[in-house]
Design a protein around this motif. Structure first.
Motif, PDB file in Angstrom:
ATOM      1  N   ALA A 238      40.958  33.773  40.629  1.00 12.86           N
ATOM      2  CA  ALA A 238      40.664  34.103  39.353  1.00 12.86           C
ATOM      3  C   ALA A 238      38.979  34.191  39.622  1.00 12.86           C
ATOM      4  N   VAL A 239      38.438  32.972  39.881  1.00  8.74           N
ATOM      5  CA  VAL A 239      36.985  32.878  40.006  1.00  8.74           C
ATOM      6  C   VAL A 239      36.331  34.029  40.839  1.00  8.74           C
ATOM      7  N   ARG A 240      36.916  34.038  41.935  1.00 12.64           N
ATOM      8  CA  ARG A 240      36.403  35.377  42.813  1.00 12.64           C
ATOM      9  C   ARG A 240      36.247  36.746  42.038  1.00 12.64           C
ATOM     10  N   VAL A 241      37.711  36.894  41.395  1.00 14.96           N
ATOM     11  CA  VAL A 241      37.859  38.337  40.542  1.00 14.96           C
ATOM     12  C   VAL A 241      36.697  38.351  39.590  1.00 14.96           C
ATOM     13  N   LEU A 242      36.509  37.206  38.784  1.00 13.99           N
ATOM     14  CA  LEU A 242      35.433  37.192  37.738  1.00 13.99           C
ATOM     15  C   LEU A 242      34.126  37.360  38.174  1.00 13.99           C
ATOM     16  N   ARG A 243      33.905  36.689  39.385  1.00 20.18           N
ATOM     17  CA  ARG A 243      32.440  37.100  39.955  1.00 20.18           C
ATOM     18  C   ARG A 243      32.261  38.564  40.295  1.00 20.18           C
ATOM     19  N   SER A 244      33.369  39.097  40.964  1.00 23.35           N
ATOM     20  CA  SER A 244      33.188  40.580  41.249  1.00 23.35           C
ATOM     21  C   SER A 244      33.075  41.370  39.789  1.00 23.35           C
ATOM     22  N   TYR A 245      33.754  41.050  38.962  1.00 25.71           N
ATOM     23  CA  TYR A 245      33.634  41.876  37.524  1.00 25.71           C
ATOM     24  C   TYR A 245      32.528  41.695  37.004  1.00 25.71           C
ATOM     25  N   CYS A 246      31.669  40.377  36.938  1.00 19.93           N
ATOM     26  CA  CYS A 246      30.314  40.558  36.536  1.00 19.93           C
ATOM     27  C   CYS A 246      29.493  41.286  37.488  1.00 19.93           C
ATOM     28  N   ARG A 247      29.636  41.263  38.602  1.00 21.95           N
ATOM     29  CA  ARG A 247      28.777  42.150  39.447  1.00 21.95           C
ATOM     30  C   ARG A 247      28.964  43.547  39.156  1.00 21.95           C
ATOM     31  N   SER A 248      30.512  43.997  38.885  1.00 26.27           N
ATOM     32  CA  SER A 248      30.716  45.151  38.657  1.00 26.27           C
ATOM     33  C   SER A 248      30.011  45.699  37.262  1.00 26.27           C
TER      34      SER A 248
END
Length: 388
Positions: A238-248
């Motif tokens: 979830a932490v990795r996905v949230l970082r990717s979401y913020c980047r997206s």
């Protein structure tokens, strides 16, 4: 001898019937397992839906408290390890700064909302008499001329219907202030409960932040070994996905800002860059978006008689909407590892089932599940290797 030769022949149908019964039994067993699995996952999905739909509205202060405490872990660790500040003092400093900044942001948003509503209430009467009423008059004249050109039957029908249409539009416009006052009264009636929830959230954040490690360790100890490992893996995913979401969404914000800035500069709008920045930030939120600003702005500009600028604003909104629908699933899918079709379907279903929160949450949940499946923690998706 005849009977000895006939015995083997008489056994062949017996073996054939046994094989047929076994295949029938295995087919029934597979169907039964499929129905049991389908019922199981249906119940799980129903429980998850009920929990996300109703339970989150009740326990959100504690969920927000856990989220705030988790966000404050990094600055607390920095002050404690790098700056050698006592743990209790680090917690107090971080909590004070965090809630001071959050309170200032909420106060500024509330003040802006109140001032905006006051200006809107003062602007509505002049809006009707200065813009909407002349537009309706011109529209009525054009409709009458068109109906007279078509024929007497159309003219008489339009003459009979125009008073009803005018009265409906007038009553709808006059009811806007009443609805606004009613909505404000309902919101004020729910204000004590919301303030209580906010106070509970603040108190829970203080307690959880002070003992975050002990609380999380206690909760993990209550889980079985496999569930504990799954929870830790899900947290990391979830932490990795949230970082990717913020980047997206950072990329999407930059694209939307560039489109707005270029479009408003071409339309010779004053403070185009500042307006583009504000509207681009609003576009991150699913409920708001650029249409909340550009569509009313374009319609009012058209009604005021500035057709080129009004058409330009509406065309700008349409271009931004189409480009976002194209690039958002691709960017999100590339960053979080989902196919654009899966991302688009998750966003659509999340928005339909859970509203604006589901529009963001369901793609994140799908990305977390895919990450857990890729690491082998769970097995939900069949890969090519599974078929060989």
């Amino acid at each position: 001898m005849i009977t000895q030769h006939q015995n083997p022949i008489s056994k062949k149908p017996h073996h054939h019937s046994i094989g047929k019964e076994r295949s029938t039994t295995s087919d029934l067993e597979r169907r039964r397992q499929f129905l049991v699995s389908l019922l199981y996952w249906t119940v799980i999905a129903a429980i998850a839906y009920i929990a996300c739909r109703w339970l989150l509205g009740t326990v959100w202060p504690f969920l927000c408290a856990f989220l705030f405490a988790w966000l404050l872990r990094a600055p607390i660790r920095y002050l404690t390890v790098r700056r050698h500040v006592r743990y209790g003092l680090s917690v107090a400093l971080c909590l004070t700064v965090f809630f001071a900044v959050l309170g200032c942001i909420l106060a500024a948003l509330a003040a802006s909302a109140v001032s905006g509503l006051q200006e809107l209430m003062q602007y509505l009467p002049g809006l009707y008499t200065g813009i909407i009423e002349p537009v309706l008059t011109r529209l009525r004249t054009w409709l009458e001329e068109t109906a007279a050109y078509i024929g007497p039957s159309a003219s008489s029908l339009l003459t009979d219907r125009l008073p009803d249409i005018s009265s409906s539009i007038g009553s709808a416009l006059s009811s806007i202030p009443v609805r606004a006052v009613t909505g404000a009264s309902d919101w004020a009636a729910k204000l004590p409960g919301r303030l209580l929830s906010m106070v509970i959230c603040v108190i829970a954040t203080v307690f959880i932040t002070a003992d975050f490690s002990r609380i999380t360790a206690f909760l993990l100890r209550q889980l079985p070994q496999r569930a504990r490992r799954l929870t830790l893996q899900a947290r990391d995913s979830a932490v990795r996905v949230l970082r990717s979401y913020c980047r997206s969404y950072g990329i999407i914000l930059c694209v939307t800002f560039a489109e707005l800035a270029v479009g408003l500069l071409l339309l010779r709008q004053r403070h185009a860059v500042l307006i583009a920045l504000i509207v681009a930030v609003l576009d991150i939120f699913p409920v708001l978006g650029t249409g909340l600003v550009l569509v009313p702005w374009g319609v009012l500009t058209l009604a005021a008689g500035s057709a080129p600028k009004g058409i330009g604003l509406l065309a700008l909104w349409l271009i931004i909407l189409v480009i976002r629908q194209i690039i958002e699933p691709r960017i999100l899918g590339h960053q979080v590892g989902l196919h654009p079709v899966v991302t688009l379907a998750a966003m659509f279903l999340g928005g339909r089932l859970f509203g604006p929160v589901g529009l963001l949450a369901l793609p994140i949940a799908c990305a977390v599940l895919k990450s857990l499946d890729d690491t082998g923690v769970i097995h939900l998706i069949r890969h090519e290797d599974d078929l060989t």
